[in-house]
Motif scaffolding. Structure first.
Motif, short mmCIF file in Angstrom:
data_model
loop_
_atom_site.label_atom_id
_atom_site.label_comp_id
_atom_site.label_asym_id
_atom_site.label_seq_id
_atom_site.Cartn_x
_atom_site.Cartn_y
_atom_site.Cartn_z
N ALA A 117 -100.11 -49.64 31.54
CA ALA A 117 -100.90 -50.75 32.09
C ALA A 117 -101.09 -50.51 33.58
N PRO A 118 -101.93 -49.54 33.95
CA PRO A 118 -102.04 -49.12 35.36
C PRO A 118 -102.44 -50.22 36.31
N HIS A 119 -103.19 -51.22 35.84
CA HIS A 119 -103.67 -52.28 36.72
C HIS A 119 -102.73 -53.48 36.76
N ARG A 120 -101.74 -53.49 35.85
CA ARG A 120 -100.91 -54.69 35.72
C ARG A 120 -99.42 -54.41 35.91
N ALA A 121 -98.97 -53.21 35.54
CA ALA A 121 -97.54 -52.91 35.59
C ALA A 121 -97.36 -51.43 35.83
N ILE A 122 -96.75 -51.06 36.93
CA ILE A 122 -96.61 -49.65 37.27
C ILE A 122 -95.56 -48.98 36.38
N VAL A 123 -94.43 -49.66 36.16
CA VAL A 123 -93.34 -49.08 35.37
C VAL A 123 -93.37 -49.59 33.94
N ASN A 124 -93.36 -50.90 33.79
CA ASN A 124 -93.43 -51.48 32.45
C ASN A 124 -94.87 -51.38 31.95
N GLY A 125 -95.08 -51.76 30.70
CA GLY A 125 -96.40 -51.59 30.12
C GLY A 125 -96.88 -52.83 29.41
N ARG A 126 -97.91 -52.67 28.59
CA ARG A 126 -98.47 -53.76 27.80
C ARG A 126 -99.02 -53.17 26.50
N ILE A 127 -98.99 -53.94 25.45
CA ILE A 127 -99.77 -53.65 24.24
C ILE A 127 -100.69 -54.83 24.03
N ARG A 128 -101.99 -54.56 23.99
CA ARG A 128 -102.99 -55.62 23.96
C ARG A 128 -103.28 -56.07 22.53
N ARG A 129 -103.88 -57.25 22.42
CA ARG A 129 -104.23 -57.80 21.12
C ARG A 129 -105.20 -56.89 20.37
N ASP A 130 -106.20 -56.32 21.09
CA ASP A 130 -107.18 -55.48 20.42
C ASP A 130 -106.53 -54.20 19.88
N GLN A 131 -105.47 -53.73 20.54
CA GLN A 131 -104.75 -52.57 20.03
C GLN A 131 -104.02 -52.91 18.73
N LEU A 132 -103.43 -54.09 18.67
CA LEU A 132 -102.76 -54.53 17.45
C LEU A 132 -103.78 -54.71 16.32
N GLU A 133 -104.96 -55.20 16.66
CA GLU A 133 -106.00 -55.34 15.64
C GLU A 133 -106.45 -53.98 15.13
N PHE A 134 -106.55 -53.01 16.03
CA PHE A 134 -106.86 -51.64 15.64
C PHE A 134 -105.80 -51.10 14.68
N ALA A 135 -104.52 -51.28 15.02
CA ALA A 135 -103.45 -50.81 14.16
C ALA A 135 -103.50 -51.50 12.80
N ALA A 136 -103.75 -52.81 12.80
CA ALA A 136 -103.78 -53.55 11.54
C ALA A 136 -104.87 -53.03 10.61
N ARG A 137 -106.04 -52.70 11.17
CA ARG A 137 -107.12 -52.16 10.34
C ARG A 137 -106.72 -50.83 9.72
N ILE A 138 -106.08 -49.97 10.50
CA ILE A 138 -105.69 -48.67 9.98
C ILE A 138 -104.62 -48.82 8.91
N PHE A 139 -103.63 -49.62 9.18
CA PHE A 139 -102.54 -49.78 8.21
C PHE A 139 -103.03 -50.46 6.93
N GLN A 140 -104.00 -51.35 7.06
CA GLN A 140 -104.52 -52.02 5.88
C GLN A 140 -105.16 -51.01 4.93
N GLY A 141 -105.75 -49.96 5.47
CA GLY A 141 -106.38 -48.94 4.64
C GLY A 141 -105.47 -47.79 4.26
N ALA A 142 -104.20 -47.87 4.61
CA ALA A 142 -103.28 -46.77 4.31
C ALA A 142 -102.93 -46.74 2.83
N PRO A 143 -102.68 -45.55 2.28
CA PRO A 143 -102.22 -45.47 0.89
C PRO A 143 -100.96 -46.32 0.69
N PRO A 144 -100.84 -47.01 -0.44
CA PRO A 144 -99.71 -47.94 -0.62
C PRO A 144 -98.35 -47.28 -0.56
N GLN A 145 -98.28 -45.98 -0.88
CA GLN A 145 -96.98 -45.29 -0.87
C GLN A 145 -96.58 -44.82 0.52
N ASP A 146 -97.49 -44.90 1.49
CA ASP A 146 -97.19 -44.40 2.83
C ASP A 146 -96.23 -45.32 3.58
#
Length: 289
Positions: A117-146
């Motif tokens: 999070a270069p503009h908000r936290a030099i050492v600590n970071g952030r995970i944004r809502r849109d990133q979680l939405e991106f992950a959710a879309r990918i995982f939703q389409g993952a093979p069920p055994q994965d």
């Protein structure tokens, strides 16, 4: 089912240890894991020469799927204008053009998120809502055994020791989102010591008994190990089968120049429990740290 080699914090630059980096390459050659996961801080000060060295290292690895994410040290610290206008330019030129990425191998779907999070936290970071939405879309389409695995440099839980490390803001919200996605395993780095902890320990009472296992790697090739890993280098080898996740914590032995197994933890995927105590600082089993 897949085997992963999980390492972090290479820190090409002043604190980098070339012998440890060579030992890492030998470990990858020897183990032939299905995936190599390198969880950020490829450089010390995000300089072009440091990234060039990191690029040469990556090109020396065998042809194995490799998951990468940036860390806070891959963002300029003192070059303020660059940090504000093009913070990950060098990372994208020399390491990966993708900041959030998807890797699929038989038995696993892996989503890696840029937590800097270069503009908000030099050492600590952030995970944004849109990133979680991106992950959710990918995982939703993952093979069920994965198995579903999330990768990020920064930590969602403090290490179980006496040193204070503030986790990512909104850690419980992020972990609850991961649980809803069906994520079973989160891989991180940043804190320069290896540990294993569960989401239930970070956010008690959430998740109706379904927990996410979080595994952090120490620094694999720098002089910046902390607490019990001061002056040490480590990595994890993670084996996954339908019933369990086995985390083999390995320390670099200066005499043998190999990463030697030191501690093994077994997580039951069906029962959501670990054969060893939770909140495990991995070096503690051997060195009493």
């Amino acid at each position: 089912m897949p085997t992963l080699l999980h390492a972090s914090d290479l820190h090409f630059g002043k604190p980098h240890c070339p012998d440890a980096a060579r030992a890492l390459v030998r470990e990858i050659d020897r183990l032939e894991p299905d995936v190599v996961v390198l969880v950020g801080d490829f450089t010390q000060r995000a300089k072009v020469a440091e990234f060039q060295a990191a690029r040469a290292f990556l090109e020396s690895l065998p042809d194995i799927p490799t998951v990468v994410v940036p860390g806070n040290h891959d963002v300029p610290l003192y070059r303020v204008l660059e940090r504000l206008t093009a913070p990950l330019r060098n990372y994208q030129q020399f390491v990966s053009s993708q900041l959030d990425s998807i890797t699929r191998v038989p038995g696993a779907t892996i989503v890696a998120l840029d937590s800097t999070a270069p503009h908000r936290a030099i050492v600590n970071g952030r995970i944004r809502r849109d990133q979680l939405e991106f992950a959710a879309r990918i995982f939703q389409g993952a093979p069920p055994q994965d198995i579903k695995i999330l990768v990020a440099h920064h930590h969602l839980a403090s290490a179980p020791d006496d040193e204070s490390d503030s986790p990512l803001p909104g850690a419980c919200r992020i972990l609850e989102a991961c649980r809803r996605m069906g994520v079973e395993l989160i891989l991180g780095g940043h804190l320069h010591r290896g540990f294993v902890i569960t989401s239930g320990e970070v956010c008690p009472g959430e998740g109706d008994g379904e927990e996410v296992l979080m595994v952090h790697s120490g620094t694999v090739s720098s002089t910046r190990g902390r607490v019990g890993e001061r002056g040490r280098n480590s990595l994890n080898v993670i084996s996954i089968d339908p019933d369990r996740i086995v985390v083999s914590y390995r320390l670099l032995d200066a005499a043998s120049t190999c990463f030697e197994p030191r501690t093994e933890l077994v997580w039951s995927r069906s029962e959501g429990s670990m054969g060893n105590p939770h909140g495990q600082l991995l070096l503690a089993d051997e060195d009493g740290a």
